[in-house]
Design a protein around this motif. Structure first.
Motif, PDB file in Angstrom:
ATOM      1  N   PRO A  81     -36.767 -45.591 -61.299  1.00  0.00           N
ATOM      2  CA  PRO A  81     -37.547 -46.611 -60.606  1.00  0.00           C
ATOM      3  C   PRO A  81     -37.083 -46.739 -59.160  1.00  0.00           C
ATOM      4  O   PRO A  81     -35.911 -46.988 -58.902  1.00  0.00           O
ATOM      5  CB  PRO A  81     -37.276 -47.884 -61.403  1.00  0.00           C
ATOM      6  N   THR A  82     -37.994 -46.501 -58.225  1.00  0.00           N
ATOM      7  CA  THR A  82     -37.630 -46.584 -56.817  1.00  0.00           C
ATOM      8  C   THR A  82     -38.296 -47.799 -56.184  1.00  0.00           C
ATOM      9  O   THR A  82     -39.363 -48.219 -56.590  1.00  0.00           O
ATOM     10  CB  THR A  82     -38.089 -45.342 -56.042  1.00  0.00           C
ATOM     11  N   GLN A  83     -37.607 -48.337 -55.214  1.00  0.00           N
ATOM     12  CA  GLN A  83     -38.158 -49.461 -54.456  1.00  0.00           C
ATOM     13  C   GLN A  83     -38.666 -48.924 -53.135  1.00  0.00           C
ATOM     14  O   GLN A  83     -38.205 -47.901 -52.651  1.00  0.00           O
ATOM     15  CB  GLN A  83     -37.046 -50.481 -54.189  1.00  0.00           C
ATOM     16  N   MET A  84     -39.608 -49.626 -52.543  1.00  0.00           N
ATOM     17  CA  MET A  84     -40.053 -49.220 -51.221  1.00  0.00           C
ATOM     18  C   MET A  84     -38.935 -49.524 -50.230  1.00  0.00           C
ATOM     19  O   MET A  84     -38.153 -50.446 -50.408  1.00  0.00           O
ATOM     20  CB  MET A  84     -41.297 -49.990 -50.834  1.00  0.00           C
ATOM     21  N   SER A  85     -38.909 -48.745 -49.160  1.00  0.00           N
ATOM     22  CA  SER A  85     -37.870 -48.962 -48.147  1.00  0.00           C
ATOM     23  C   SER A  85     -38.180 -50.232 -47.360  1.00  0.00           C
ATOM     24  O   SER A  85     -39.325 -50.676 -47.298  1.00  0.00           O
ATOM     25  CB  SER A  85     -37.826 -47.779 -47.192  1.00  0.00           C
ATOM     26  N   GLU A  86     -37.127 -50.787 -46.777  1.00  0.00           N
ATOM     27  CA  GLU A  86     -37.283 -51.989 -45.950  1.00  0.00           C
ATOM     28  C   GLU A  86     -38.337 -51.769 -44.875  1.00  0.00           C
ATOM     29  O   GLU A  86     -39.155 -52.629 -44.579  1.00  0.00           O
ATOM     30  CB  GLU A  86     -35.939 -52.337 -45.277  1.00  0.00           C
ATOM     31  N   ARG A  87     -38.260 -50.561 -44.281  1.00  0.00           N
ATOM     32  CA  ARG A  87     -39.165 -50.257 -43.186  1.00  0.00           C
ATOM     33  C   ARG A  87     -40.627 -50.310 -43.640  1.00  0.00           C
ATOM     34  O   ARG A  87     -41.483 -50.907 -42.987  1.00  0.00           O
ATOM     35  CB  ARG A  87     -38.844 -48.865 -42.642  1.00  0.00           C
ATOM     36  N   GLU A  88     -40.869 -49.690 -44.810  1.00  0.00           N
ATOM     37  CA  GLU A  88     -42.235 -49.688 -45.318  1.00  0.00           C
ATOM     38  C   GLU A  88     -42.725 -51.095 -45.597  1.00  0.00           C
ATOM     39  O   GLU A  88     -43.855 -51.471 -45.286  1.00  0.00           O
ATOM     40  CB  GLU A  88     -42.310 -48.855 -46.604  1.00  0.00           C
ATOM     41  N   ILE A  89     -41.835 -51.893 -46.196  1.00  0.00           N
ATOM     42  CA  ILE A  89     -42.226 -53.259 -46.523  1.00  0.00           C
ATOM     43  C   ILE A  89     -42.551 -54.038 -45.262  1.00  0.00           C
ATOM     44  O   ILE A  89     -43.573 -54.735 -45.186  1.00  0.00           O
ATOM     45  CB  ILE A  89     -41.092 -53.950 -47.311  1.00  0.00           C
ATOM     46  N   ALA A  90     -41.720 -53.865 -44.252  1.00  0.00           N
ATOM     47  CA  ALA A  90     -41.967 -54.566 -42.988  1.00  0.00           C
ATOM     48  C   ALA A  90     -43.307 -54.140 -42.406  1.00  0.00           C
ATOM     49  O   ALA A  90     -44.090 -54.955 -41.904  1.00  0.00           O
ATOM     50  CB  ALA A  90     -40.842 -54.265 -42.003  1.00  0.00           C
ATOM     51  N   LEU A  91     -43.571 -52.839 -42.500  1.00  0.00           N
ATOM     52  CA  LEU A  91     -44.821 -52.292 -41.973  1.00  0.00           C
ATOM     53  C   LEU A  91     -46.033 -52.944 -42.628  1.00  0.00           C
ATOM     54  O   LEU A  91     -47.005 -53.334 -41.972  1.00  0.00           O
ATOM     55  CB  LEU A  91     -44.855 -50.783 -42.244  1.00  0.00           C
ATOM     56  N   ILE A  92     -45.958 -53.056 -43.952  1.00  0.00           N
ATOM     57  CA  ILE A  92     -47.075 -53.641 -44.679  1.00  0.00           C
ATOM     58  C   ILE A  92     -47.256 -55.104 -44.308  1.00  0.00           C
ATOM     59  O   ILE A  92     -48.370 -55.563 -44.030  1.00  0.00           O
ATOM     60  CB  ILE A  92     -46.851 -53.513 -46.206  1.00  0.00           C
ATOM     61  N   GLU A  98     -51.420 -58.735 -38.811  1.00  0.00           N
ATOM     62  CA  GLU A  98     -52.283 -58.379 -37.684  1.00  0.00           C
ATOM     63  C   GLU A  98     -53.748 -58.317 -38.037  1.00  0.00           C
ATOM     64  O   GLU A  98     -54.608 -58.686 -37.244  1.00  0.00           O
ATOM     65  CB  GLU A  98     -51.858 -57.027 -37.119  1.00  0.00           C
ATOM     66  N   LYS A  99     -54.030 -57.819 -39.241  1.00  0.00           N
ATOM     67  CA  LYS A  99     -55.421 -57.467 -39.508  1.00  0.00           C
ATOM     68  C   LYS A  99     -56.187 -58.469 -40.346  1.00  0.00           C
ATOM     69  O   LYS A  99     -57.378 -58.314 -40.551  1.00  0.00           O
ATOM     70  CB  LYS A  99     -55.471 -56.106 -40.210  1.00  0.00           C
ATOM     71  N   THR A 100     -55.515 -59.467 -40.890  1.00  0.00           N
ATOM     72  CA  THR A 100     -56.249 -60.336 -41.798  1.00  0.00           C
ATOM     73  C   THR A 100     -56.361 -61.746 -41.248  1.00  0.00           C
ATOM     74  O   THR A 100     -55.394 -62.340 -40.809  1.00  0.00           O
ATOM     75  CB  THR A 100     -55.577 -60.393 -43.184  1.00  0.00           C
ATOM     76  N   ARG A 101     -57.557 -62.237 -41.260  1.00  0.00           N
ATOM     77  CA  ARG A 101     -57.821 -63.599 -40.844  1.00  0.00           C
ATOM     78  C   ARG A 101     -58.541 -64.329 -41.983  1.00  0.00           C
ATOM     79  O   ARG A 101     -58.274 -65.475 -42.278  1.00  0.00           O
ATOM     80  CB  ARG A 101     -58.683 -63.571 -39.584  1.00  0.00           C
ATOM     81  N   HIS A 102     -59.442 -63.581 -42.622  1.00  0.00           N
ATOM     82  CA  HIS A 102     -60.212 -64.084 -43.750  1.00  0.00           C
ATOM     83  C   HIS A 102     -59.559 -63.712 -45.065  1.00  0.00           C
ATOM     84  O   HIS A 102     -58.867 -62.700 -45.120  1.00  0.00           O
ATOM     85  CB  HIS A 102     -61.569 -63.386 -43.761  1.00  0.00           C
ATOM     86  N   VAL A 103     -59.875 -64.436 -46.108  1.00  0.00           N
ATOM     87  CA  VAL A 103     -59.398 -64.029 -47.427  1.00  0.00           C
ATOM     88  C   VAL A 103     -59.965 -62.662 -47.785  1.00  0.00           C
ATOM     89  O   VAL A 103     -59.255 -61.791 -48.269  1.00  0.00           O
ATOM     90  CB  VAL A 103     -59.824 -65.036 -48.511  1.00  0.00           C
ATOM     91  N   GLU A 104     -61.263 -62.474 -47.511  1.00  0.00           N
ATOM     92  CA  GLU A 104     -61.879 -61.188 -47.878  1.00  0.00           C
ATOM     93  C   GLU A 104     -61.156 -60.035 -47.204  1.00  0.00           C
ATOM     94  O   GLU A 104     -61.030 -58.956 -47.763  1.00  0.00           O
ATOM     95  CB  GLU A 104     -63.358 -61.148 -47.476  1.00  0.00           C
ATOM     96  N   GLU A 105     -60.718 -60.285 -45.995  1.00  0.00           N
ATOM     97  CA  GLU A 105     -60.029 -59.222 -45.276  1.00  0.00           C
ATOM     98  C   GLU A 105     -58.721 -58.847 -45.956  1.00  0.00           C
ATOM     99  O   GLU A 105     -58.289 -57.695 -45.879  1.00  0.00           O
ATOM    100  CB  GLU A 105     -59.778 -59.637 -43.824  1.00  0.00           C
TER     101      GLU A 105
END
Lengths: 342, 342
Positions: A81-92, A98-105
DNA sequence: GTTAGCACTCTACAAGGTCGAGTGCTAACA
DNA sequence: TGTTAGCACTCGACCTTGTAGAGTGCTAAC
């Protein structure tokens, strides 16, 4: 149970096949993975593994590829079982910010993120509104003959529709109807708003049958609206990059299947248990995706499961990566959604 | 100007090529179309047509295919304007009746209908909300710390968002803000709501700076929401059936382009004149679709152009059919939308 | 139990050959 | 002068054939 060397060899085959999409031969394994034995030995082991059903051959003298059973063993016993890296998590997290303002988004972008990271098709099934409760409905003025009906749920989901004001009714009449319906239904979950209650309301409002018919119609409409759950898809074009879909007929039939949204929704809904689960090849009930694998995960708001996210791709997918991403979504998507006040 | 026989031959070439996707030779034309002359004569005429740029050859000894110029001539001068049959029209109207309940569904289904009938990709650009006017905004109660902001346009378009009530403000304060904003902005088109007006509002409300900041923020939010126009796509999988897309790389780059929604929206927006227009091959400004043709049409509500529908496909498309369908949409989509009270 | 060697199998790919559709040109014809 | 038949030529599509390379199973030796 497989001994250690067989496990190493199986792991090598699955790993290599996942990354190259080419059948793996004994010499390749001996060269790439330092198992300390010659190709001939590996050949013998591979013959055993084939007999046991973990790998298969497309034709004499081709290398081996993992079978569904092989993938299953790989996922259950070989994959650490691997965890995502800190960097990836921060990226997400940054992406969401940045990209979400609406719930649908949030749903839309979740689908995009999943497909981008995993290079596969992603599915996001949004909360079934039937599970939340009716809060109130309200009529807003529009013009002389039309009004805007707004239905609000306890989760802050708002649906609206412009409707004709029935002849003979004033805007005040509508307000009265709304008040009455709200008194009776407020707090009930949409699942529990049954015909019986609607009948009761009819009885109580017998004074004005026409008026009730209208109200009922409006509520029904609202219910139809509310029950309408949505499925977000991402990365359908990713398929085209996968060698297993170089045959265009296959792509076409697959994409056609994806358009039958309700089918997919059905497949996803089946998952009742919480967490990340993997369905490999013909473990899938639905025949259209029997040479595919699906990894799915639930997500929760306030501890309650409200929806499912999934990644769908060829059985030859990077299970480790996909599972770690979905594990992340399982744990964090709820938080993200909460920020946007659903 | 081409003489009658050249026109017949060009028409034969375009017609045949549209239906078979194979280069057309002189003998094929002589066989299929009864022009009363031998293949040799047709060959001479074809040599002329090629010199004039209406047709081209992929290599020596292949048949001819129409050039962009050839298609242009075909569309402008050879194609007799055809109407859709009564049966087809009835079918479409019935489809709308059965499948659409929401306004959004009208757009969705329009895209489906277009792609189904024409076997090509369809695009439906929904009304640009900036062109319609702000009617009013209203705060609806939700809970102690949150409220639902609803913005209504004069066309009956309603957008909503759950927002936090700024600390220190009561629900009554919000009502006051709403009233004030409505008084000043009601009836203005979204295009005309400029910073200058917002400044004026700020001056008028100087009594309470904090309160204004909040109001401004909310309005900005609303504007962002309102300006967010949507593009509906249909039949992207139809591509795969077209022989010009049997090469999977081409499909992929094309689909990737389609995902850049705003690009497409831009292309469509360019059309200012009313009616059905055809853009063939490199007449398209956007390089991604220069070996494609696009037929687009505006649609109107109460005589005013509000949006665009389009069909996008290989230059080898059935212009007659596509144009007749879009002509129909040009004339009737407004009616359908009106029924659903937009 | 492991390994080297060997004969065998199968695919992918390139080279060559044939077929057919189509062309341009020319000379004969109405 | 416009139309047609005939002919040599071109080129892609398709088939056949040969070869290289990867991989296998089996056997005998270590």
């Amino acid at each position: 149970m497989l001994d250690k060397r067989k496990r190493s060899i199986l792991q090598a085959i699955v790993d290599d096949y996942i990354s190259t999409a080419e059948p793996i031969g004994s010499r390749t394994i001996a060269r790439k993975h330092d198992l300390g034995v010659s190709p001939a030995t590996i050949r013998n082991e591979m013959a055993d593994l084939e007999l046991l059903g973990y790998i298969e051959q497309l034709h004499t003298s081709s290398g081996r590829i993992p079978s569904a059973k092989g993938y299953r063993f790989y996922v259950d016993s070989l994959l650490s079982p691997t965890q995502m890296s800190e960097r990836e998590i921060a990226l997400i997290k940054n992406w969401y910010q940045e990209k979400t303002r609406h719930v649908e988004e949030v749903f839309q972008e979740t689908a995009k993120i999943l497909s981008k990271i995993t290079s596969n098709i992603s599915l996001v099934l949004v909360p079934q509104v039937t599970q939340c409760a009716f809060k109130y409905l309200k009529f807003l003025p529009f013009d002389d003959c039309r009004t805007i009906l707004v239905v609000v749920t306890d989760t802050g989901f708002v649906e609206n529709k412009v409707i004709d004001i029935p002849t003979g009714l004033s805007f005040n009449d509508l307000q009265r109807i709304a008040e009455h319906i709200n008194r009776r239904l407020s707090g009930l979950s949409f699942e529990n708003i049954e015909l019986s209650i609607l009948r009761e309301i009819q009885n109580e409002m017998l004074i004005d049958v026409d008026l009730f018919e209208t109200a009922l119609g409006i509520l029904k409409q609202a219910l139809v609206v509310e029950k309408n759950e949505r499925l977000y898809l991402g990365g359908t074009t990713q398929l085209l990059s996968q060698p297993e879909f170089k045959n265009i007929e296959k792509v076409k039939s697959f994409l056609d299947m994806l358009e039958e949204e309700h089918l997919l929704a059905n497949i996803l809904q089946k998952q009742k248990n919480d967490g990340v689960i993997v369905t490999i090849g013909d473990e899938n009930k639905y025949s259209g995706i029997q040479d595919c694998s699906m990894v799915q995960a639930t997500y929760r708001i306030d501890g309650q499961v409200v929806g499912t996210v999934a990644v769908l791709g060829p059985t030859r997918m990077d299970y480790g990566k996909v599972m770690s991403v979905l594990e992340f979504m399982h744990n964090h998507l709820g938080e993200v959604l909460k920020k946007y006040k659903i």
